[in-house]
Design a protein around this motif. Structure first.
Motif, PDB file in Angstrom:
ATOM      1  N   ASN A  98       3.524  73.561  48.124  1.00 18.77           N
ATOM      2  CA  ASN A  98       4.141  72.496  48.902  1.00 18.77           C
ATOM      3  C   ASN A  98       5.415  71.993  48.278  1.00 18.77           C
ATOM      4  O   ASN A  98       5.940  70.964  48.663  1.00 18.77           O
ATOM      5  CB  ASN A  98       3.170  71.317  49.027  1.00 18.77           C
ATOM      6  CG  ASN A  98       2.195  71.572  50.142  1.00 18.77           C
ATOM      7  OD1 ASN A  98       2.596  72.019  51.218  1.00 18.77           O
ATOM      8  ND2 ASN A  98       0.923  71.331  49.881  1.00 18.77           N
ATOM      9  N   SER A  99       5.901  72.721  47.287  1.00 21.40           N
ATOM     10  CA  SER A  99       6.990  72.148  46.510  1.00 21.40           C
ATOM     11  C   SER A  99       8.315  72.218  47.252  1.00 21.40           C
ATOM     12  O   SER A  99       8.501  72.995  48.172  1.00 21.40           O
ATOM     13  CB  SER A  99       7.096  72.845  45.167  1.00 21.40           C
ATOM     14  OG  SER A  99       7.345  74.201  45.387  1.00 21.40           O
ATOM     15  N   LYS A 100       9.220  71.379  46.827  1.00 18.49           N
ATOM     16  CA  LYS A 100      10.564  71.293  47.391  1.00 18.49           C
ATOM     17  C   LYS A 100      11.521  72.086  46.493  1.00 18.49           C
ATOM     18  O   LYS A 100      11.208  72.397  45.350  1.00 18.49           O
ATOM     19  CB  LYS A 100      11.008  69.838  47.443  1.00 18.49           C
ATOM     20  CG  LYS A 100      10.038  68.928  48.178  1.00 18.49           C
ATOM     21  CD  LYS A 100      10.231  69.025  49.656  1.00 18.49           C
ATOM     22  CE  LYS A 100       9.302  68.085  50.404  1.00 18.49           C
ATOM     23  NZ  LYS A 100       9.256  68.387  51.829  1.00 18.49           N
ATOM     24  N   LEU A 101      12.698  72.336  47.025  1.00 23.04           N
ATOM     25  CA  LEU A 101      13.693  73.087  46.258  1.00 23.04           C
ATOM     26  C   LEU A 101      14.500  72.193  45.323  1.00 23.04           C
ATOM     27  O   LEU A 101      15.369  72.667  44.610  1.00 23.04           O
ATOM     28  CB  LEU A 101      14.618  73.850  47.212  1.00 23.04           C
ATOM     29  CG  LEU A 101      13.929  74.940  48.032  1.00 23.04           C
ATOM     30  CD1 LEU A 101      14.881  75.524  49.064  1.00 23.04           C
ATOM     31  CD2 LEU A 101      13.412  76.049  47.119  1.00 23.04           C
ATOM     32  N   ASN A 102      14.209  70.891  45.336  1.00 26.97           N
ATOM     33  CA  ASN A 102      14.945  69.980  44.444  1.00 26.97           C
ATOM     34  C   ASN A 102      14.014  68.984  43.748  1.00 26.97           C
ATOM     35  O   ASN A 102      14.455  67.916  43.328  1.00 26.97           O
ATOM     36  CB  ASN A 102      16.032  69.236  45.228  1.00 26.97           C
ATOM     37  CG  ASN A 102      15.435  68.328  46.294  1.00 26.97           C
ATOM     38  OD1 ASN A 102      14.247  68.434  46.599  1.00 26.97           O
ATOM     39  ND2 ASN A 102      16.248  67.455  46.838  1.00 26.97           N
ATOM     40  N   GLY A 144      12.262  69.547  40.983  1.00 25.52           N
ATOM     41  CA  GLY A 144      12.132  69.787  39.546  1.00 25.52           C
ATOM     42  C   GLY A 144      10.843  70.479  39.169  1.00 25.52           C
ATOM     43  O   GLY A 144      10.492  70.541  37.989  1.00 25.52           O
ATOM     44  N   LEU A 145      10.121  71.010  40.154  1.00 24.31           N
ATOM     45  CA  LEU A 145       8.819  71.634  39.870  1.00 24.31           C
ATOM     46  C   LEU A 145       8.789  73.094  40.288  1.00 24.31           C
ATOM     47  O   LEU A 145       9.430  73.494  41.263  1.00 24.31           O
ATOM     48  CB  LEU A 145       7.709  70.884  40.619  1.00 24.31           C
ATOM     49  CG  LEU A 145       7.505  69.425  40.216  1.00 24.31           C
ATOM     50  CD1 LEU A 145       6.528  68.753  41.173  1.00 24.31           C
ATOM     51  CD2 LEU A 145       7.006  69.327  38.776  1.00 24.31           C
ATOM     52  N   PHE A 146       8.006  73.856  39.544  1.00 26.43           N
ATOM     53  CA  PHE A 146       7.804  75.273  39.832  1.00 26.43           C
ATOM     54  C   PHE A 146       6.300  75.512  39.897  1.00 26.43           C
ATOM     55  O   PHE A 146       5.531  74.776  39.284  1.00 26.43           O
ATOM     56  CB  PHE A 146       8.449  76.112  38.715  1.00 26.43           C
ATOM     57  CG  PHE A 146       8.573  77.571  39.042  1.00 26.43           C
ATOM     58  CD1 PHE A 146       9.509  78.014  39.956  1.00 26.43           C
ATOM     59  CD2 PHE A 146       7.762  78.511  38.409  1.00 26.43           C
ATOM     60  CE1 PHE A 146       9.639  79.373  40.250  1.00 26.43           C
ATOM     61  CE2 PHE A 146       7.892  79.869  38.705  1.00 26.43           C
ATOM     62  CZ  PHE A 146       8.831  80.290  39.620  1.00 26.43           C
TER      63      PHE A 146
HETATM   64 MG    MG Z   1      10.330  72.977  43.388  1.00 30.65          MG
END
Ligand code: MG
Length: 299
Positions: free
Chosen positions: A209-213, A215-217
């Motif tokens: 569910n992560s976003k491209l901004n 800060g998470l991988f």
């Molecule tokens: Mg991310």
């Protein structure tokens, strides 16, 4: 504004060269300046990106995921970065798809000229930067195992054939993963780390569910099962990357993975290094052009 078109003449099935006239034509109708640079050898675009960064407002990068990865690695060496705009030209084009850039050249350039950039996260594996994917184990090496000749002849199918062949092998290796104050030793057959939901030309809508901004991988570690090995992997892809029982999923901005020297890592579809790795996310590190839809959903 000043644009520099960087392209790789050997990405994907066709050379980008024959499209240059169209790009020039479209820019001639604008106020912008356009310079063009053709890659002469491997890593040339990385060097050029570092060298020419301060001279341009926008880098238009035409090519596949490997070409874009090269330019990003060059830009991460400098303080003042131009905006990156991707023109899809490879075979899988994961980066372009993840950014919502259309495959059609005219439409892609139209979008690039209209949209404002967004700041995207860039990840680092040891000394190497990458945009969207890090992997090892089964399926991780097909992107660079498939020969140019086969890509030219079969296109995306060449990857599918290679994947089927690789699924028949029994991968088994140990690694220790440290993140979020956890430390686990696991026996696995595949590690797949993604910044978005796209890999190998496929969408894995249930992967993360992560976003491209943000800060998470995210890393998924596939535990090795002797039985139903192939079935489990195929079912993972068919179910859009849903987590299967017994597999591990980690979300963080930093990871440390300790592995033997024969464990090979792939980033953005290219061989990167072997052995132990450190991963770090650099939040909002690079201005990049994305579609309106992607800006809304993934930022
Ligand atoms: Mg991310």
């Amino acid at each position: 504004m000043k644009y520099l078109l960087l392209y790789n003449p050997v990405s994907g099935r066709q050379s980008f060269k024959k499209h240059i006239a169209l790009v020039k034509n479209m820019f001639a109708k604008t106020e912008h300046e356009l310079d063009i640079y053709e890659s002469k050898k491997g890593n040339d675009l990385k060097e050029q990106a570092t060298k020419q960064a301060s001279m341009y407002d926008v880098f238009l990068v035409a090519g596949g995921d490997g070409t874009i990865n090269e330019v990003v690695n060059g830009l991460m060496q400098v303080e003042k970065k131009p905006v990156i705009a991707v023109i899809p030209g490879g075979t899988a084009n994961d980066t372009a798809a993840m950014l919502g850039i259309p495959r059609n050249l005219k439409k892609a350039i139209k979008l690039i000229l209209e949209e404002d950039p967004a700041m995207i996260d860039i990840n680092r594996m040891n000394h190497r930067y990458f945009i969207y994917a890090a992997a090892s184990g089964v399926l991780s090496k097909i992107s660079y195992d498939v020969s140019r000749r086969h890509i030219h002849k079969y296109g995306y199918l060449a990857y599918v054939f290679a994947a089927m062949k690789d699924l028949g092998k029994d991968y088994k290796y140990n690694l220790t993963i440290e993140c979020n104050e956890q430390k686990l030793n696991l026996e696995c057959m595949m590690v797949l780390g993604l910044a978005s939901k796209r890999v190998g030309g496929m969408w894995l809508s249930n992967f993360a569910n992560s976003k491209l901004n943000d800060g998470l991988f995210e890393f998924r570690i596939f535990k090795r099962h002797h039985a139903f090995r192939v079935f489990r992997l195929v079912s993972f892809f068919l179910r859009g990357g849903r987590q299967l029982k017994a597999d591990y999923h980690f979300v963080s901005n930093k990871f440390k993975i300790t592995a033997n020297n024969d464990v090979n890592w792939n980033v953005d579809g290219e061989f990167a290094m072997s052995g132990s790795i450190d991963i770090e996310v650099y939040q909002k590190a690079l201005p990049i052009i994305v579609s309106k839809r992607v800006k809304k959903r993934s930022f």
